[in-house]
Motif scaffolding. Sequence first.
Motif, short mmCIF file in Angstrom:
data_model
loop_
_atom_site.label_atom_id
_atom_site.label_comp_id
_atom_site.label_asym_id
_atom_site.label_seq_id
_atom_site.Cartn_x
_atom_site.Cartn_y
_atom_site.Cartn_z
N ALA A 15 -57.49 6.87 -128.83
CA ALA A 15 -58.72 6.13 -128.57
C ALA A 15 -58.66 4.76 -129.25
CB ALA A 15 -59.93 6.93 -129.04
N VAL A 20 -60.77 2.60 -126.35
CA VAL A 20 -61.80 3.27 -125.56
C VAL A 20 -62.53 4.25 -126.46
CG1 VAL A 20 -60.56 3.08 -123.36
CG2 VAL A 20 -60.23 5.08 -124.76
N GLU A 23 -65.09 9.88 -126.63
CA GLU A 23 -65.66 10.74 -125.59
C GLU A 23 -65.09 10.40 -124.22
OE1 GLU A 23 -67.59 8.87 -127.64
OE2 GLU A 23 -68.13 10.46 -129.06
N ARG A 24 -64.92 9.10 -123.97
CA ARG A 24 -64.37 8.67 -122.68
C ARG A 24 -62.91 9.09 -122.55
NH1 ARG A 24 -64.45 2.50 -120.37
NH2 ARG A 24 -63.67 3.01 -118.31
N LEU A 25 -62.17 8.98 -123.65
CA LEU A 25 -60.77 9.38 -123.65
C LEU A 25 -60.62 10.86 -123.34
CD1 LEU A 25 -57.74 8.50 -124.56
CD2 LEU A 25 -58.34 9.85 -126.55
N HIS A 27 -62.40 12.82 -121.64
CA HIS A 27 -62.74 13.20 -120.27
C HIS A 27 -62.02 12.34 -119.23
CE1 HIS A 27 -65.64 16.19 -121.44
NE2 HIS A 27 -66.07 15.36 -122.37
N MET A 28 -61.06 11.56 -119.69
CA MET A 28 -60.28 10.72 -118.79
C MET A 28 -59.29 11.59 -118.00
SD MET A 28 -57.96 7.44 -119.93
CE MET A 28 -59.35 6.57 -120.62
N PRO A 29 -59.16 11.35 -116.70
CA PRO A 29 -58.16 12.11 -115.93
C PRO A 29 -56.77 11.92 -116.53
CG PRO A 29 -59.61 10.90 -114.47
CD PRO A 29 -59.92 10.43 -115.86
N GLN A 30 -55.99 12.97 -116.50
CA GLN A 30 -54.69 12.95 -117.16
C GLN A 30 -53.77 11.87 -116.59
OE1 GLN A 30 -52.74 16.72 -117.22
NE2 GLN A 30 -51.16 16.04 -118.61
N ILE A 32 -54.51 8.98 -115.35
CA ILE A 32 -54.93 7.66 -115.82
C ILE A 32 -54.53 7.49 -117.28
CG2 ILE A 32 -56.90 6.17 -116.31
CD1 ILE A 32 -58.19 7.32 -113.77
N LEU A 33 -54.71 8.52 -118.08
CA LEU A 33 -54.32 8.47 -119.48
C LEU A 33 -52.82 8.22 -119.61
CD1 LEU A 33 -54.95 8.73 -122.48
CD2 LEU A 33 -54.65 11.20 -122.24
N LYS A 36 -52.06 4.58 -118.85
CA LYS A 36 -52.46 3.69 -119.95
C LYS A 36 -51.48 3.82 -121.12
CE LYS A 36 -57.33 3.15 -118.94
NZ LYS A 36 -57.32 1.70 -118.80
#
Length: 52
Positions: A15, A20, A23-25, A27-30, A32-33, A36
């Motif tokens: 994070a 970011v 909490e957003r991290l 629940h981020m789709p795998q 997309i993570l 990034k």
Amino acid sequence: MRPLAISPETAVKLAEALQVPLERLMHMPQHILLQKMMELAKEEAEKKEAGE
């Protein structure tokens, strides 16, 4: 969607590195993570090459 299965320490470090909210991290789709994280690794590699 369920939260990512990563340790709390890893989540905090990611994070901060990705700038970011935690909490957003979580629940981020795998996919997309992973994208990034690859961008972050590429930036670090470029910095390392420029420093040499």
